[in-house]
Write a protein that holds these residues in place. Structure first.
Motif, PDB file in Angstrom:
ATOM      1  N   LEU A 269       0.825  -1.216   0.000  1.00 54.13           N
ATOM      2  CA  LEU A 269       0.000   0.000   0.000  1.00 54.13           C
ATOM      3  C   LEU A 269       0.854   1.259   0.000  1.00 54.13           C
ATOM      4  N   GLU A 270       1.973   1.229   0.705  1.00 52.60           N
ATOM      5  CA  GLU A 270       2.874   2.380   0.699  1.00 52.60           C
ATOM      6  C   GLU A 270       3.409   2.668  -0.696  1.00 52.60           C
ATOM      7  N   MET A 271       3.445   1.630  -1.518  1.00 47.20           N
ATOM      8  CA  MET A 271       3.962   1.799  -2.868  1.00 47.20           C
ATOM      9  C   MET A 271       2.906   2.354  -3.820  1.00 47.20           C
ATOM     10  N   ILE A 272       1.661   1.872  -3.721  1.00 42.55           N
ATOM     11  CA  ILE A 272       0.670   2.270  -4.726  1.00 42.55           C
ATOM     12  C   ILE A 272      -0.178   3.479  -4.328  1.00 42.55           C
ATOM     13  N   ILE A 273      -0.388   3.713  -3.020  1.00 44.60           N
ATOM     14  CA  ILE A 273      -1.267   4.810  -2.625  1.00 44.60           C
ATOM     15  C   ILE A 273      -0.730   6.181  -3.048  1.00 44.60           C
ATOM     16  N   PRO A 274       0.550   6.514  -2.815  1.00 44.18           N
ATOM     17  CA  PRO A 274       1.042   7.823  -3.265  1.00 44.18           C
ATOM     18  C   PRO A 274       0.902   8.021  -4.778  1.00 44.18           C
ATOM     19  N   GLU A 275       1.205   6.974  -5.542  1.00 41.36           N
ATOM     20  CA  GLU A 275       1.082   7.086  -7.001  1.00 41.36           C
ATOM     21  C   GLU A 275      -0.384   7.166  -7.409  1.00 41.36           C
ATOM     22  N   ALA A 276      -1.246   6.450  -6.702  1.00 42.77           N
ATOM     23  CA  ALA A 276      -2.674   6.528  -6.992  1.00 42.77           C
ATOM     24  C   ALA A 276      -3.200   7.931  -6.747  1.00 42.77           C
ATOM     25  N   LEU A 277      -2.747   8.561  -5.678  1.00 45.38           N
ATOM     26  CA  LEU A 277      -3.153   9.934  -5.375  1.00 45.38           C
ATOM     27  C   LEU A 277      -2.683  10.891  -6.463  1.00 45.38           C
ATOM     28  N   GLU A 278      -1.446  10.704  -6.904  1.00 46.20           N
ATOM     29  CA  GLU A 278      -0.912  11.572  -7.964  1.00 46.20           C
ATOM     30  C   GLU A 278      -1.691  11.383  -9.263  1.00 46.20           C
ATOM     31  N   ASN A 279      -1.965  10.134  -9.628  1.00 50.70           N
ATOM     32  CA  ASN A 279      -2.705   9.867 -10.861  1.00 50.70           C
ATOM     33  C   ASN A 279      -4.126  10.406 -10.782  1.00 50.70           C
ATOM     34  N   ALA A 280      -4.779  10.189  -9.642  1.00 52.21           N
ATOM     35  CA  ALA A 280      -6.160  10.638  -9.484  1.00 52.21           C
ATOM     36  C   ALA A 280      -6.250  12.156  -9.538  1.00 52.21           C
ATOM     37  N   SER A 281      -5.299  12.842  -8.926  1.00 52.37           N
ATOM     38  CA  SER A 281      -5.342  14.304  -8.903  1.00 52.37           C
ATOM     39  C   SER A 281      -5.064  14.908 -10.275  1.00 52.37           C
TER      40      SER A 281
ATOM     41  N   SER B  48     -11.019  18.176  -9.248  1.00 55.70           N
ATOM     42  CA  SER B  48     -11.687  18.487  -7.987  1.00 55.70           C
ATOM     43  C   SER B  48     -10.808  18.155  -6.788  1.00 55.70           C
ATOM     44  N   LEU B  49      -9.872  17.209  -6.967  1.00 59.64           N
ATOM     45  CA  LEU B  49      -8.969  16.866  -5.872  1.00 59.64           C
ATOM     46  C   LEU B  49      -7.980  17.991  -5.587  1.00 59.64           C
ATOM     47  N   ARG B  50      -7.792  18.874  -6.546  1.00 58.43           N
ATOM     48  CA  ARG B  50      -6.872  20.004  -6.372  1.00 58.43           C
ATOM     49  C   ARG B  50      -7.609  21.292  -5.978  1.00 58.43           C
ATOM     50  N   SER B  51      -8.930  21.208  -5.839  1.00 58.17           N
ATOM     51  CA  SER B  51      -9.691  22.389  -5.411  1.00 58.17           C
ATOM     52  C   SER B  51      -9.439  22.667  -3.937  1.00 58.17           C
ATOM     53  N   GLY B  52      -9.673  23.907  -3.538  1.00 56.91           N
ATOM     54  CA  GLY B  52      -9.403  24.301  -2.160  1.00 56.91           C
ATOM     55  C   GLY B  52     -10.369  23.676  -1.167  1.00 56.91           C
ATOM     56  N   LEU B  53      -9.919  23.546   0.058  1.00 58.11           N
ATOM     57  CA  LEU B  53     -10.788  23.069   1.129  1.00 58.11           C
ATOM     58  C   LEU B  53     -11.836  24.144   1.438  1.00 58.11           C
ATOM     59  N   PRO B  54     -12.975  23.746   2.016  1.00 60.84           N
ATOM     60  CA  PRO B  54     -14.020  24.735   2.322  1.00 60.84           C
ATOM     61  C   PRO B  54     -13.497  25.870   3.197  1.00 60.84           C
ATOM     62  N   ARG B  55     -13.968  27.047   2.919  1.00 59.93           N
ATOM     63  CA  ARG B  55     -13.529  28.220   3.675  1.00 59.93           C
ATOM     64  C   ARG B  55     -13.922  28.080   5.148  1.00 59.93           C
ATOM     65  N   ASN B  56     -12.988  28.404   6.039  1.00 58.48           N
ATOM     66  CA  ASN B  56     -13.220  28.369   7.482  1.00 58.48           C
ATOM     67  C   ASN B  56     -13.644  26.988   7.996  1.00 58.48           C
ATOM     68  N   PHE B  57     -13.202  25.913   7.305  1.00 63.11           N
ATOM     69  CA  PHE B  57     -13.629  24.576   7.736  1.00 63.11           C
ATOM     70  C   PHE B  57     -13.120  24.220   9.122  1.00 63.11           C
TER      71      PHE B  57
END
Length: 248
Positions: free
Chosen positions: A6-18, A23-32
């Motif tokens: 999992l340490e091997m595929i999760i970081p790459e999966a996050l990069e590919n998905a983003s 939407s994964l690169r959109s900002g977090l809600p204001r004042n969350f």
């Protein structure tokens, strides 16, 4: 271990998905942070995992003395928390979906790491007699009717990289940990079926070179010869060599 996988595929999966889902690169809600985090979580008075003092405080907060305005504020916070968690779940599932699509390539990465960490193969005298280490005794030339197999199970793995069939092996590894980097062999994609047959045929089985899946007998011989020369294949010439086809 699973954690290594999992340490091997999760970081790459996050990069590919983003890179695919903006939407994964959109900002977090204001004042969350005004409603998210441990300090904003509701305390369950019935929970056994919280100190008695906090349990009493939570019970008091839910009593009749709490005014209507404070109750409405808490309801609004709960709604905001639920909306945040729902959106976070969508993002997490998007990354998990990408990770699931990478399971096969992740296994290939684990195989490459495993081969890199291993010592070079140690052959018994019987095994060594069939490899290129004893070329003088076994002839060392691959013919259409030559019988071949993997010299030792687990010494090679085939992956697809950049439009090529790439064969990783530990034959050239040093006995000093990671002294020599892996030296993969590259082939064309249409060579992959023949390579797979060679790498999945091990003792006590043999496969005849002319039975490999490929269009040309010359290519079959060249593929088997290159793996034999590298020390990956064992060979056995049971019948008189079929010299009707010449390569090299």
């Amino acid at each position: 271990a699973w954690v290594d996988f999992l340490e091997m595929i999760i970081p790459e999966a996050l990069e590919n998905a983003s890179s695919k889902a903006l939407s994964l690169r959109s900002g977090l809600p204001r004042n969350f942070l005004n409603y998210m985090g441990t300090m904003h979580e509701e305390i369950d008075p019935q929970s056994k995992d919280i100190p008695e003092a906090l349990r009493q405080l939570a019970a008091k907060a839910g009593g009749d003395e709490e005014d209507q305005k404070e109750r409405m504020k808490k309801r609004q916070i709960v709604k905001l928390q639920e909306a945040f968690k729902t959106e976070a779940k969508k993002k997490i599932m998007r990354v998990c979906k990408e990770a699931l699509a990478m399971v096969t390539t992740g296994c290939d990465q684990i195989a490459k790491r495993f081969l890199s960490d291993r010592l070079p193969p140690s052959f018994s005298p019987q095994e060594s007699a069939l490899t290129s280490e004893n070329r003088a005794e076994n002839g060392g030339r691959i013919w259409p009717n030559t019988m071949v197999r993997l010299a030792k199970p687990g010494i090679a793995h085939l992956v697809m990289e950049d439009g090529k069939a790439v064969l990783y092996h530990n034959v050239d590894n040093s006995r000093v940990y990671h002294e020599n980097p892996l030296s993969p062999m590259e082939f064309e994609i249409d060579d992959a079926p023949a390579l797979e047959m060679l790498l999945t045929t091990s003792e006590p089985h043999w496969i005849c070179v002319e039975d490999l899946i490929h269009g040309d007998i010359e290519d079959k011989m060249d593929i088997a010869q290159s793996l034999y020369d590298e020390g990956i294949l064992a060979m056995f010439q049971e019948e008189k060599p079929d010299t009707s086809v010449q390569t090299g």
